[in-house]
Write an enzyme that holds these catalytic residues in place. Structure first.
Site, PDB file in Angstrom:
ATOM      1  N   LEU A  95       3.309  87.724 -99.276  1.00 58.43           N
ATOM      2  CA  LEU A  95       3.355  86.657 -98.278  1.00 58.43           C
ATOM      3  C   LEU A  95       1.967  86.347 -97.734  1.00 58.43           C
ATOM      4  O   LEU A  95       1.819  85.734 -96.695  1.00 58.43           O
ATOM      5  CB  LEU A  95       4.304  87.035 -97.144  1.00 58.43           C
ATOM      6  CG  LEU A  95       5.745  87.344 -97.596  1.00 58.43           C
ATOM      7  CD1 LEU A  95       6.586  87.811 -96.421  1.00 58.43           C
ATOM      8  CD2 LEU A  95       6.374  86.126 -98.269  1.00 58.43           C
ATOM      9  N   SER A  96       0.955  86.809 -98.469  1.00 59.67           N
ATOM     10  CA  SER A  96      -0.439  86.439 -98.207  1.00 59.67           C
ATOM     11  C   SER A  96      -0.996  86.997 -96.907  1.00 59.67           C
ATOM     12  O   SER A  96      -1.700  86.311 -96.165  1.00 59.67           O
ATOM     13  CB  SER A  96      -0.594  84.910 -98.226  1.00 59.67           C
ATOM     14  OG  SER A  96      -1.930  84.545 -98.430  1.00 59.67           O
ATOM     15  N   SER A  97      -0.729  88.261 -96.639  1.00 60.03           N
ATOM     16  CA  SER A  97      -1.285  88.874 -95.432  1.00 60.03           C
ATOM     17  C   SER A  97      -2.805  88.964 -95.494  1.00 60.03           C
ATOM     18  O   SER A  97      -3.487  88.783 -94.473  1.00 60.03           O
ATOM     19  CB  SER A  97      -0.682  90.275 -95.220  1.00 60.03           C
ATOM     20  OG  SER A  97      -0.958  91.118 -96.328  1.00 60.03           O
ATOM     21  N   SER A  98      -3.374  89.207 -96.685  1.00 58.94           N
ATOM     22  CA  SER A  98      -4.833  89.327 -96.785  1.00 58.94           C
ATOM     23  C   SER A  98      -5.513  87.994 -96.504  1.00 58.94           C
ATOM     24  O   SER A  98      -6.561  87.940 -95.846  1.00 58.94           O
ATOM     25  CB  SER A  98      -5.238  89.858 -98.165  1.00 58.94           C
ATOM     26  OG  SER A  98      -4.853  88.970 -99.192  1.00 58.94           O
ATOM     27  N   ASP A 100      -2.209  76.818-108.975  1.00 59.21           N
ATOM     28  CA  ASP A 100      -3.381  76.452-108.175  1.00 59.21           C
ATOM     29  C   ASP A 100      -4.679  76.628-108.943  1.00 59.21           C
ATOM     30  O   ASP A 100      -5.558  75.761-108.915  1.00 59.21           O
ATOM     31  CB  ASP A 100      -3.413  77.200-106.844  1.00 59.21           C
ATOM     32  CG  ASP A 100      -3.414  78.712-106.973  1.00 59.21           C
ATOM     33  OD1 ASP A 100      -2.997  79.244-108.032  1.00 59.21           O
ATOM     34  OD2 ASP A 100      -3.820  79.386-106.002  1.00 59.21           O
ATOM     35  N   GLY A 136       1.757  93.643 -98.407  1.00 60.88           N
ATOM     36  CA  GLY A 136       2.254  93.951 -99.742  1.00 60.88           C
ATOM     37  C   GLY A 136       3.524  93.232-100.117  1.00 60.88           C
ATOM     38  O   GLY A 136       4.155  93.554-101.123  1.00 60.88           O
ATOM     39  N   ALA A 137       3.910  92.214 -99.342  1.00 61.00           N
ATOM     40  CA  ALA A 137       5.165  91.517 -99.576  1.00 61.00           C
ATOM     41  C   ALA A 137       4.981  90.231-100.364  1.00 61.00           C
ATOM     42  O   ALA A 137       5.931  89.474-100.554  1.00 61.00           O
ATOM     43  CB  ALA A 137       5.849  91.208 -98.248  1.00 61.00           C
ATOM     44  N   ASP A 175      -3.244  80.087-101.164  1.00 64.21           N
ATOM     45  CA  ASP A 175      -2.928  80.867 -99.974  1.00 64.21           C
ATOM     46  C   ASP A 175      -3.828  80.516 -98.791  1.00 64.21           C
ATOM     47  O   ASP A 175      -3.362  80.376 -97.652  1.00 64.21           O
ATOM     48  CB  ASP A 175      -3.028  82.361-100.283  1.00 64.21           C
ATOM     49  CG  ASP A 175      -2.023  82.798-101.333  1.00 64.21           C
ATOM     50  OD1 ASP A 175      -1.014  82.099-101.503  1.00 64.21           O
ATOM     51  OD2 ASP A 175      -2.259  83.825-101.994  1.00 64.21           O
TER      52      ASP A 175
END
Length: 395
Positions: free
Chosen positions: A128-131, A37, A125-126, A183
């Site tokens: 998977l783009s939680s932030s 990206d 922290g996985a 993301d």
């Protein structure tokens, strides 16, 4: 309860009134197209069913208050911040993410205060783009409290990809993380039952139908539940390396390096930059090849491309980790059609394309491989392409 219901309930606890609304955004899995990206390349993510929700109400004093409901059911509070006074570096920790969004949106005419309460189930922290799910949900909540919904299409309504760029700026310039656009765009623009095929340079995108279940297949996510300490510095080092390589080659970005000229192109670079370039150029082609197979209804045939992507990230980009490699190898040994790490790397999650009948046995094999090494058990679940960010109507 849903994340939206949790956020609304927590808002009532904190503020003793109902929120004006709840807005949520999903985490994402990138099927293929990693670290392309920020090199103006191609990506192919889909939204997870897991979401971060923000219950919100406007304020008249220009103050931003933020509370978050932890997985333990306890509320954490940040210090109230005056939006007009926000500057990079002024706020640290988790509160920097919503504050950074407010800081950027201030420059676009949205400077009113708001009370925000956050809840969600995107694994932290996985990889998977939680932030980014959090930031996108905050952006929609701040727009919503100003009377603007992305679905309305009014004169002041920004496009979803514009909001993605706002979120990227907040992460880059306020939080200080040099992320690309994958993301944020995935969280905002993905749709149910589709992959988002995005050309990052042009902004052009296509919703590619993706019905693994109809093909008797599933995408299994394997969260290793580890994150190595060099993840942030390693990400920045690799981004700077690709930018340096593009500069030396005289191109705008590595997107401009032709696959059929890769060998002679690499000969023009210092040895330490060659693997980075090789990964980006070949990964872009793997995205294109995957999309072509999906258009031809050959979903089961994308497995070797997933495998090659992981090898490239492990050996050329060097962003894998022992836990990711073990998860990938164990899944393939147990019958997965293909497997790769997903996300920024150095820990986080891997994915595997598996037959529906093999989901349990592949998950068990990965768990057993971790147990043999006395590692913390991984978290596994089947992921299906889900809706992107928006206002929640039921909570």
């Amino acid at each position: 309860m849903s994340p939206a219901a949790d956020a609304a309930r927590a808002f009532r606890t904190v503020h003793d009134r109902a929120p004006a609304g709840v807005w949520s955004a999903p985490g994402r899995v990138n099927l293929i197209g990693e670290h392309t990206d920020y090199n103006d390349g191609f990506v192919l993510p889909f939204a997870l069913p897991h979401r971060l929700a923000v219950a919100a109400a406007s304020r008249e004093d220009g103050v931003l208050t933020v509370a978050t409901l932890g997985s333990d059911g306890k509320l954490q509070y940040s210090e109230p911040a005056v939006i007009a006074e926000l500057e990079p570096g002024a706020i640290e920790g988790w509160a920097a993410y919503p504050a950074g969004v407010a800081w950027v949106m201030r420059d676009h005419g949205f400077a009113a205060g708001a009370d925000l309460v956050i809840a969600g189930d995107v694994p932290s922290g996985a990889g998977l783009s939680s932030s980014h799910a959090l930031e996108c949900a905050v952006a929609l909540a701040l727009l919503g409290t100003a009377g603007i919904e992305l679905e309305d299409g009014g004169e002041r309504t920004p496009a979803r990809q514009e909001v993605a760029r706002w979120v990227q700026r907040s992460e880059n310039d306020f939080v200080g993380a040099p992320t690309g656009l994958l993301d944020q765009t995935a969280s905002l623009c993905c749709t149910e039952a589709h992959l988002l095929f995005l050309d990052v340079r042009s902004g052009e995108s296509e919703q590619v139908p993706f019905d693994a279940a109809a093909a008797g297949l599933r995408v299994l996510v394997m969260d290793t539940r580890v994150k190595h300490s060099h993840s942030e510095s390693g990400y920045g080092d690799r981004r700077r390396g690709t930018e340096k390589a593009a500069e030396l080659l005289g191109v705008k970005a590595l997107r401009d390096v032709a696959l059929d000229a890769l060998g002679e192109t690499l000969d023009r670079l210092p040895a330490e930059l060659r693997p980075l370039v090789r990964h980006v150029v070949t990964e872009n082609q793997r995205v294109l090849d995957t999309v072509a197979l999906l258009h031809a209804d050959r979903l089961a045939d994308i497995g070797p491309l997933l495998d090659a992507s992981h090898v490239s990230m492990r050996d050329d980009y060097r962003i894998s980790a022992p836990e990711l490699d073990v998860a990938v190898d164990a899944a393939k040994a147990a019958g997965a059609l293909g497997s790769r790490m997903t996300g920024g790397g150095f820990g986080g999650s891997a994915i595997a394309l598996v037959r529906e009948s093999d989901v349990d046995s592949v998950a068990a094999a990965v768990t057993a491989a971790f147990a043999e090494r006395d590692w913390r058990p991984p978290r596994t679940f089947v992921a299906t392409p889900s809706p992107g960010a928006g206002r929640d109507t039921t909570y």
